[in-house]
Design a protein around this motif. Structure first.
Motif, PDB file in Angstrom:
ATOM      1  N   ILE A  31      34.716 113.175 105.652  1.00  0.00           N
ATOM      2  CA  ILE A  31      35.542 112.560 104.807  1.00  0.00           C
ATOM      3  C   ILE A  31      34.413 111.502 104.543  1.00  0.00           C
ATOM      4  O   ILE A  31      34.008 110.885 103.529  1.00  0.00           O
ATOM      5  N   THR A  32      33.738 111.119 105.791  1.00  0.00           N
ATOM      6  CA  THR A  32      32.944 109.647 105.328  1.00  0.00           C
ATOM      7  C   THR A  32      30.918 109.968 105.147  1.00  0.00           C
ATOM      8  O   THR A  32      31.277 109.542 103.688  1.00  0.00           O
ATOM      9  N   GLU A  33      31.132 111.330 105.022  1.00  0.00           N
ATOM     10  CA  GLU A  33      29.593 111.994 104.245  1.00  0.00           C
ATOM     11  C   GLU A  33      30.384 111.849 103.075  1.00  0.00           C
ATOM     12  O   GLU A  33      29.184 111.348 101.882  1.00  0.00           O
ATOM     13  N   LEU A  34      31.473 112.400 102.864  1.00  0.00           N
ATOM     14  CA  LEU A  34      31.325 112.827 101.315  1.00  0.00           C
ATOM     15  C   LEU A  34      32.294 111.014 100.561  1.00  0.00           C
ATOM     16  O   LEU A  34      31.535 110.961  99.142  1.00  0.00           O
ATOM     17  N   VAL A  35      32.603 110.168 101.655  1.00  0.00           N
ATOM     18  CA  VAL A  35      32.885 108.676 100.300  1.00  0.00           C
ATOM     19  C   VAL A  35      30.681 108.236 100.538  1.00  0.00           C
ATOM     20  O   VAL A  35      30.783 107.217  99.475  1.00  0.00           O
ATOM     21  N   PHE A  44      37.886  96.350  96.163  1.00  0.00           N
ATOM     22  CA  PHE A  44      37.156  96.487  97.383  1.00  0.00           C
ATOM     23  C   PHE A  44      36.917  97.808  98.313  1.00  0.00           C
ATOM     24  O   PHE A  44      36.355  97.337  99.227  1.00  0.00           O
ATOM     25  N   PHE A  45      38.723  97.845  98.256  1.00  0.00           N
ATOM     26  CA  PHE A  45      38.256  99.119  99.312  1.00  0.00           C
ATOM     27  C   PHE A  45      39.135  99.822  98.301  1.00  0.00           C
ATOM     28  O   PHE A  45      39.692 100.146  97.866  1.00  0.00           O
ATOM     29  N   ASP A  46      39.101 101.275  99.760  1.00  0.00           N
ATOM     30  CA  ASP A  46      39.763 102.370  99.088  1.00  0.00           C
ATOM     31  C   ASP A  46      38.514 103.125  98.453  1.00  0.00           C
ATOM     32  O   ASP A  46      38.216 102.722  97.438  1.00  0.00           O
ATOM     33  N   VAL A  47      38.527 104.743  97.979  1.00  0.00           N
ATOM     34  CA  VAL A  47      38.084 105.291  97.245  1.00  0.00           C
ATOM     35  C   VAL A  47      39.738 106.775  96.519  1.00  0.00           C
ATOM     36  O   VAL A  47      39.642 107.533  97.198  1.00  0.00           O
ATOM     37  N   PRO A  48      40.012 105.785  95.577  1.00  0.00           N
ATOM     38  CA  PRO A  48      41.286 106.604  95.630  1.00  0.00           C
ATOM     39  C   PRO A  48      40.505 107.913  95.070  1.00  0.00           C
ATOM     40  O   PRO A  48      41.643 109.126  95.164  1.00  0.00           O
ATOM     41  N   GLU A  49      39.801 108.177  94.355  1.00  0.00           N
ATOM     42  CA  GLU A  49      39.332 109.477  93.824  1.00  0.00           C
ATOM     43  C   GLU A  49      39.014 110.818  94.811  1.00  0.00           C
ATOM     44  O   GLU A  49      39.934 111.809  94.917  1.00  0.00           O
ATOM     45  N   LEU A  50      38.556 110.487  96.028  1.00  0.00           N
ATOM     46  CA  LEU A  50      38.310 111.308  97.153  1.00  0.00           C
ATOM     47  C   LEU A  50      40.207 111.143  98.127  1.00  0.00           C
ATOM     48  O   LEU A  50      39.832 111.278  99.593  1.00  0.00           O
TER      49      LEU A  50
END
Ligand code: PNW
Length: 490
Positions: free
Chosen positions: A250-254, A337-343
């Motif tokens: 998930i980190t690489e996708l982010v 500034f935090f989180d990536v809702p799409e993922l």
């Protein structure tokens, strides 16, 4: 590395910057100029938004005066000269230059202001690095949809052409758009004058930003032979790392989503959206019943148009975050500034990383070296300019040891990236020359290496300890400098 340079490095404590390495500082027009309504200047979307929403800014302030650099640019030059910087990165205000937003009316006062500034810089041996768009969009363009309107590609191209033809005889380094991530993603989450639309508008914006950047690159082609300058885009890249074991994927996708989406189309060999991100959004769009992916595919022609539209790679870097997948039912994306809702990814600072008071800036100097390595691995050996890096405090003081420490440690990691990892970083920019209007934080978040007294009509500027430190780094081209002493207090 040959024996001689090894010995030379050791003698110098191994903290020397390579020959030809450049140092600068940065600001942006809206954050420092003030004079929001002089002459024929039209209001920008940030003028409108701050005036209409004082309750959303902690000190209820606006940038109507800011650092008053429209009138006090000579003091700015004096500070730059004192620091000994090689270049000054600043932006040109679109509504000051083109009050209608379009090239049918060019403000003579606007032209005069930027000509005077550029000439004064050059007379003092300081190169101008100019950002074409640092967020202060003319009201009229904003009202027509801003970056969600595909005509922005044309309007932005026209703006760039005006700038190249007026200033390109003297400006040799251009940055098209500052931080697509903030312009599109963060703004679409309702930050500042953003148009809230995290599903469709966000990706339209990103698409148009990339095409507009490529349009400016194409237009620069008409000037390149004569002006012999270089151009890129100023992205905002954070470093992301797994919160714990199992969070690697998930980190690489982010990383690909937050950084690659604005870099892969331009800097990768094959161009286009990062494949993993394109697949992910296409699937989630299909699952949600959309006809077209919410991340609209580029045509083959568009991929070619954007691919390679750079002369160097530029990015702003402040901080790092950790990543993990959200648990089922866990809310994601409460803070722009935090989180990536799409993922459905949760991102935050790691407990233990010192935090600045502004809420999002965690100090993790190794993150700079790691993002540089990631960029090299993904896009190859491109010359890199760090176009912003800096630290925020909330209390006024000239004894800014935290900021000094931040710069020392981040610069150390930068040197390791250059020397140990062979990353081609050619220039480094501190944000910011002076305290200024920090967008939705007003004047409560201070990034300056010079203090500015905003209660003083003269906007007196004074060097903080970090400015004296940076001056020594620039003078000696090394980090082997002691912490300076500073007697003055406010
Ligand atoms: C940048 N983050 O914004 C902008 O380019 C500047 O205008 C601004 O003053 C400066 O950084 C300090 O904020 C950012 O969350 C805003 O990582 C947020 C982030 C990074 C940059």
């Amino acid at each position: 590395m040959c024996l001689y340079s090894l010995l030379a490095g050791a003698a110098a404590g191994h903290h020397r910057f390579p020959d030809g390495f450049k140092f600068g500082v940065a600001t942006a027009a809206y954050q420092i100029e003030g004079s929001w309504n002089v002459s024929d200047k039209s209001p920008s979307m940030w003028d409108d938004w701050t005036q209409q929403n004082p309750h959303l800014i902690p000190d209820g302030s606006t940038a109507e005066v800011a650092c008053d650099s429209y009138n006090r640019w000579e003091e700015d030059i004096r500070m730059l000269k004192d620091l000994g910087v090689d270049y000054y990165r600043f932006s040109i205000s679109w509504p000051r230059l083109l009050p209608t937003g379009l090239p049918n009316q060019i403000s003579q006062d606007g032209v005069r202001y930027y000509n005077t500034l550029i000439n004064a810089l050059l007379q003092n041996g300081i190169q101008p690095y100019v950002t074409i768009y640092h967020w202060d969009m003319p009201r009229r363009i904003y009202n027509m949809g801003g970056w969600q309107n595909p005509l922005m590609i044309t309007w932005f191209g026209d703006l760039a052409r005006v700038m190249f033809s007026l200033f390109g005889d003297r400006v040799k380094t251009w940055l098209t758009i500052n931080e697509p991530l903030l312009v599109c993603d963060v703004s679409s989450q309702g930050w500042g004058p953003g148009k809230k639309d995290t599903e469709i508008g966000l990706h339209l914006c990103t698409r148009h930003v990339l095409l507009a950047h490529a349009r400016a690159y194409e237009i620069y082609g008409e000037f390149r032979e004569q002006q012999k300058g270089r151009l890129s885009i100023a992205n905002q890249f954070m470093w992301y790392e797994p919160e714990g074991p199992g969070d690697e994927e998930i980190t690489e996708l982010v990383l690909q989503y937050m950084n690659g989406r604005h870099a892969h189309p331009i800097f990768s060999k094959e161009g286009g959206w990062p494949p993993a991100v394109e697949r992910h959004v296409a699937k989630s769009s299909r699952d949600a019943g959309y006809g077209l992916s919410r991340l609209p595919p580029f045509s083959e022609e568009e991929i070619e148009y954007i691919r390679g539209s750079f002369d160097f790679l530029a990015f702003n870097h402040y901080t790092s975050q950790t990543v993990r997948a959200a648990r089922p039912g866990e809310p994601v994306g409460g803070d722009a500034f935090f989180d990536v809702p799409e993922l459905r990814a949760r991102t935050q600072g790691r407990p233990g990383w010192p935090a600045a008071e502004n809420g999002w800036l965690y100090v993790y100097p190794e993150g700079l070296r790691k993002i540089l390595g990631w960029l090299k691995q993904n896009y190859g050996d491109i010359d890199i300019i760090i176009t912003e890096n800096g630290y925020s405090t909330s209390v006024r003081s000239l004894q800014d040891d935290d900021r000094l420490h931040y710069y020392r440690e981040y610069l150390k990691q930068l040197l390791l990236a250059i020397e140990e990892d062979g990353v081609n970083v050619v220039a480094y920019t501190a944000w910011s020359l002076m305290d200024n209007f920090e967008w939705t934080d007003g004047y409560t978040s201070k990034f300056g290496i010079y203090d500015v007294d905003f209660s003083d009509p003269e906007r007196r500027r004074r060097p903080k300890k970090s400015a004296l430190f940076y001056r020594e780094v620039i003078r000696t081209r090394s980090l082997d400098v002691p912490d300076p002493h500073i007697k003055d207090e406010l």
